[in-house]
Enzyme design. Structure first.
Site, PDB file in Angstrom:
ATOM      1  CG  LEU A 141      -1.723   1.302   1.470  1.00 26.76           C
ATOM      2  CD1 LEU A 141      -2.924   1.111   1.551  1.00 26.76           C
ATOM      3  CD2 LEU A 141      -1.147   1.979   2.928  1.00 26.76           C
ATOM      4  CG  HIS A 142       1.975   3.243  -3.038  1.00 31.90           C
ATOM      5  ND1 HIS A 142       1.939   1.771  -3.248  1.00 31.90           N
ATOM      6  CD2 HIS A 142       1.777   3.910  -4.177  1.00 31.90           C
ATOM      7  CE1 HIS A 142       1.620   1.397  -4.729  1.00 31.90           C
ATOM      8  NE2 HIS A 142       1.794   2.685  -5.193  1.00 31.90           N
ATOM      9  CD  GLN A 143      -2.749   8.918   0.769  1.00 30.90           C
ATOM     10  OE1 GLN A 143      -3.828   8.096   0.268  1.00 30.90           O
ATOM     11  NE2 GLN A 143      -3.449   9.792   1.114  1.00 30.90           N
TER      12      GLN A 143
END
Length: 186
Positions: A141-143
């Site tokens: 996951l990465h924003q």
């Protein structure tokens, strides 16, 4: 009578069509999959490997306890950063409460720092969950924190007829890292 089709690259050169072109050949490596992990393991994951390097080599802007901020290797605009948990986790719903809070705090701080360094007109924030939703690296996951300026990218090269000014990732990382303590806030 129809014109003959264009068959050579030089046939396109200098043909005015009312659009400035946004050429980003550096992204073809990413599109072609060259730098994408071969599998979903932590050993193949660039977001697991980056924190193991010195900040300047790993393009890390800021480290916190549960998450960190890193430059996007294939940015949509200058200053495009990613906020990643250290833990190799794919889905937002699987983050711990501490990770959720830290990803949110670092995203907010990144916006403040980017504003202080480069004064964008706005931001796009987002997470792509799953391949069908556009996740290039699904396993971690990465924003995205993407600074935006009037007439910069995406539909803007067509509508605004402008091109972005390239900035080296290392230079941007250094500027953001240097400004973090002064401008990030809480």
């Amino acid at each position: 009578m129809a014109e003959p089709p264009l068959e050579r690259a030089e046939d396109f050169a200098g043909v005015p069509d009312g659009f400035d072109r946004l050429w980003t050949p550096h992204r073809m490596v990413y599109v072609g999959g060259q730098d994408k992990p071969k599998d979903s393991s932590a050993g193949q994951c660039p977001f697991c490997r980056s924190p193991q390097r010195p900040d300047d080599e790993g393009l890390i802007v800021r480290r916190a306890e549960h998450a960190y901020v890193v430059m996007n290797l294939y940015p949509y605009s200058p200053g495009h950063v990613l906020v990643c948990p250290y833990r190799h986790v794919a889905d937002y719903t699987d983050l711990t409460p501490e990770e959720v809070i830290e990803v949110a705090v670092l995203s907010r701080q990144a916006m403040r720092v980017i504003r202080a360094v480069s004064d964008p007109g706005g931001f796009n924030l987002g997470m792509n969950q799953g391949r069908i939703a556009g996740a290039g690296i699904q396993a971690h996951l990465h924003q995205h924190v993407v600074p935006r300026w009037a007439g910069d990218l995406n539909f803007m090269p067509l509508i605004g007829r402008t091109k972005p000014v390239p900035v080296l990732l290392g230079d941007t990382r250094a500027a953001l890292a240097a400004a973090w303590d002064e401008h990030a806030g809480d």
